[in-house]
Design an enzyme around this catalytic site. Structure first.
Site, short mmCIF file in Angstrom:
data_model
loop_
_atom_site.label_atom_id
_atom_site.label_comp_id
_atom_site.label_asym_id
_atom_site.label_seq_id
_atom_site.Cartn_x
_atom_site.Cartn_y
_atom_site.Cartn_z
N GLU A 246 0.93 -1.40 -0.15
CA GLU A 246 -0.11 0.10 -0.01
C GLU A 246 1.00 1.23 0.12
O GLU A 246 1.61 1.57 1.11
CB GLU A 246 -0.87 0.17 1.38
CG GLU A 246 -1.71 -1.32 1.50
CD GLU A 246 -2.76 -1.28 0.38
OE1 GLU A 246 -3.32 -0.26 -0.04
OE2 GLU A 246 -3.58 -2.39 0.24
N CYS A 280 -2.87 9.04 2.92
CA CYS A 280 -2.63 8.39 1.70
C CYS A 280 -3.58 8.80 0.62
O CYS A 280 -3.30 9.06 -0.71
CB CYS A 280 -2.36 7.11 1.68
SG CYS A 280 -3.49 6.06 2.46
P1 NAP Z 1 8.20 5.25 4.77
O1 NAP Z 1 9.09 6.14 5.15
O2 NAP Z 1 8.21 4.56 3.70
O3 NAP Z 1 7.84 4.16 6.03
C1 NAP Z 1 7.06 3.09 6.24
C2 NAP Z 1 7.67 2.03 7.20
O4 NAP Z 1 8.75 1.23 6.31
C3 NAP Z 1 8.24 2.33 8.40
O5 NAP Z 1 7.96 1.57 9.37
C4 NAP Z 1 9.71 2.38 8.06
O6 NAP Z 1 10.59 2.40 9.39
C5 NAP Z 1 9.72 1.26 7.35
N1 NAP Z 1 11.22 1.14 6.51
C6 NAP Z 1 11.84 2.13 6.18
N2 NAP Z 1 13.04 1.69 5.41
C7 NAP Z 1 12.85 0.46 5.25
C8 NAP Z 1 13.50 -0.65 4.59
N3 NAP Z 1 14.47 -0.62 3.92
N4 NAP Z 1 12.82 -2.02 4.61
C9 NAP Z 1 11.68 -2.17 5.30
N5 NAP Z 1 11.06 -1.35 5.80
C10 NAP Z 1 11.55 0.09 5.83
O7 NAP Z 1 6.45 5.85 5.03
P2 NAP Z 1 5.96 7.01 6.22
O8 NAP Z 1 6.96 8.13 5.94
O9 NAP Z 1 5.97 6.26 7.67
O10 NAP Z 1 4.52 6.85 5.62
C11 NAP Z 1 4.13 7.76 4.83
C12 NAP Z 1 4.08 6.99 3.42
O11 NAP Z 1 2.99 6.06 3.71
C13 NAP Z 1 3.46 7.99 2.42
O12 NAP Z 1 4.14 7.72 0.98
C14 NAP Z 1 2.02 7.59 2.20
O13 NAP Z 1 1.27 7.60 0.75
C15 NAP Z 1 2.15 6.10 2.53
N6 NAP Z 1 0.92 5.56 2.96
C16 NAP Z 1 0.21 4.85 1.85
C17 NAP Z 1 -1.05 4.04 2.55
C18 NAP Z 1 -2.00 3.53 1.61
O14 NAP Z 1 -2.80 2.73 2.05
N7 NAP Z 1 -1.54 3.19 0.36
C19 NAP Z 1 -1.29 4.47 3.87
C20 NAP Z 1 -0.83 5.17 4.59
C21 NAP Z 1 0.32 5.84 4.23
P3 NAP Z 1 11.23 3.90 10.08
O15 NAP Z 1 10.22 4.83 10.44
O16 NAP Z 1 12.08 3.19 11.05
O17 NAP Z 1 12.02 4.39 9.10
#
Ligand code: NAP
Length: 473
Positions: A246, A280
């Site tokens: 997602e 999102c």
């Molecule tokens: P993010 O930076 O991509 O982080 C998401 C998760 O991934 C966090 O737990 C992060 O850990 C972890 N992560 C980071 N690097 C990783 C790696 N190399 N391998 C595995 N996991 C890793 O996203 P965010 O800033 O928390 O959230 C915002 C994003 O989420 C936006 O792009 C938004 O559109 C998207 N989102 C999408 C939906 C949907 O339903 N499509 C819903 C909500 C949010 P750390 O925090 O420790 O870095």
């Protein structure tokens, strides 16, 4: 707080702070896990998933119902933690926390309904009538649930509730900004009586532990919600396993000349700025037909001017801070850069720490980065179009395809929009910012693969086995 891995609450080799984005205070510290902790969590989860396989569905549904009741009791604590670590208003956080109990019970129900299908094997030439075939659905084993910061309760529960409801073990890796809500949810499932090795919550940087979790062969399924960039990395590391992604978005809402402009403006004022635009399915782009363009801007401006930013715990606050000052600076820069390229800032955009005044940016070109790239902040980019064709082309004109909405008084235009817009969820006469926990939910294009929504998640977190009984042959 400690993290919960391999059946125990435990410290890590180091610690990381959880910061309140509104005032910068340290709320708590959680362990910063390493790859060794990931290995221990997976080993225990794998053992537990083998035990869980043979438990009757009625038993796990009873545990899920107990967890649902505990979540109902703990709404105030959960809401307070969400508001503190994520910065969303207590009002919004309470709405989020209040959905927990029903969501868990729904997952308990759906997870107990693992239907199979009878197979008409006799239609296969030569198979005869002495064979019976059917399918069974089984839990897929160990599910890794990797979650973002913006809905620290709902988006966690949309993974761990169907995972446990369907009989899997789950290893939750919450966002570093918001681990405390996830740890409280983990406590709820443990207090409800789940096998402690079945539920792990591992805290620490995704950049440090993400690869170890994604690449391990004992993990059968990764359910990830977050940015498209991290989703791409996980996909490259995952190898042979089931993936649900997602990802990011730049969701459009189209307002046509025959729309109820007042209704559209109200819905966009709600859908563009909830959780300071960090959703999102936020309305990032309003694509407005020229006949109502001026009226729409007037109506939207009147509503957005009334939104009050401030302390998430104050009753009067509509829009809290972004998750960090860094994020607020990034969003402020994106708005300014668009204005330097020729867009018009109608209102908002001023920053103080992590607080950003809700902004409306008008006359945004469809190719401008403010349209094309995910903003994840409290601003709506408004673009003028001449026709329905142009509106649909603009709606489709980014790499993303998560949600989309259209406001029109014409059923035919709604149907065209529904058929022609490439988005995973399409709304007629509302914005994309609407979700029922039971409905299939997920993106197309760079917004992801697979569907959440409890029944869909249960399907994606289970596997189909084909069974053939050979009788007198
Ligand atoms: P993010 O930076 O991509 O982080 C998401 C998760 O991934 C966090 O737990 C992060 O850990 C972890 N992560 C980071 N690097 C990783 C790696 N190399 N391998 C595995 N996991 C890793 O996203 P965010 O800033 O928390 O959230 C915002 C994003 O989420 C936006 O792009 C938004 O559109 C998207 N989102 C999408 C939906 C949907 O339903 N499509 C819903 C909500 C949010 P750390 O925090 O420790 O870095």
């Amino acid at each position: 707080m400690k993290m919960h891995i391999a059946g125990n609450w435990t410290d890590g080799p180091a610690a990381q702070q959880v910061i309140n984005p509104f005032d910068g205070s340290v709320i708590d510290e959680v362990p910063a896990a390493d790859a060794d902790a990931v290995d221990r969590a997976i080993a225990a989860a794998y053992r537990a998933s083998e035990r869980a396989r043979s438990a009757p569905a009625a038993e796990r549904q009873a545990l899920m119902n107990r967890a649902g009741a505990l979540a109902d009791e703990r709404v105030p604590e959960l809401a307070e933690t969400i508001a503190r670590e994520c910065g969303k208003t207590l009002r919004e956080a309470t709405v989020e926390a209040s959905r927990a109990g029903d969501l868990i019970r729904l997952a308990g129900h759906e997870g107990a309904q693992l239907y199979g299908t009878g197979l008409p094997l006799d239609a296969h030439p030569g198979a005869g009538t002495q064979r019976l075939g059917f399918t069974l659905r089984e839990p897929c084993g160990v599910v890794a649930a990797i979650t973002p910061f913006n809905f620290p309760l709902l988006l966690v529960l949309h993974k761990i509730a169907p995972a446990l409801g369907a009989g899997n073990a789950v290893i939750l890796k919450p966002a570093s900004h918001t681990p405390l809500t996830a740890l409280q949810l983990t406590e709820i499932f443990l207090d409800a009586g789940f096998d402690p090795e079945l539920v792990s919550c591992i805290t620490g940087s995704g950049g440090v532990i993400g690869d170890a979790l994604s690449a391990d062969e004992r993990v059968r399924k990764i359910s990830f919600t977050g940015s498209t960039e991290v989703g791409n990395r996980i996909t490259q590391r995952a190898g042979v396993k089931k993936l649900s992604l997602e990802l990011g978005a730049s969701c459009p809402t189209v307002v046509l000349d025959d729309a109820d402009v007042e209704k559209a403006a109200s819905a966009i004022a709600a859908g563009g700025y909830a959780n300071a635009g960090q959703v999102c399915i936020s309305v990032q782009r309003a694509i407005v037909q020229e006949g109502v363009y001026g009226d729409f801007l007037d109506a939207l401006s009147a509503k957005v001017r009334d939104l009050r930013t401030g302390d998430p715990f104050a009753e009067s606050t509509d829009v809290g801070p972004l998750v960090s000052e860094r994020e607020a600076e990034r969003v402020e820069r994106s708005i300014r850069a668009s204005v330097e390229r020729g867009s018009e800032l109608l209102l908002g955009g001023e920053r103080s720490g992590a607080l950003l005044q809700p902004a409306i940016v008008a006359n945004v070109d469809v190719h401008d980065p403010l349209s094309q790239e995910e903003l994840f902040g409290p601003a709506v980019a408004v673009t003028k179009v001449a026709s329905v064709d142009e509106a649909i082309a603009a709606a489709n004109g980014t790499r993303y395809g998560l949600g989309a909405g259209v406001f029109t008084g014409n059923l035919g235009s709604s149907i065209r929009f529904i058929r022609e817009v490439r988005a995973g969820v399409v709304h007629a006469n509302w914005t994309p910012l609407w979700r029922a926990d039971l409905m299939p939910y997920g993106g197309m294009k760079a917004s992801g693969i697979g569907k959440e929504g409890i029944r869909s998640s249960v399907s994606e977190m289970t596997e189909e086995k084909t069974v053939v009984l050979h009788g007198d042959v």
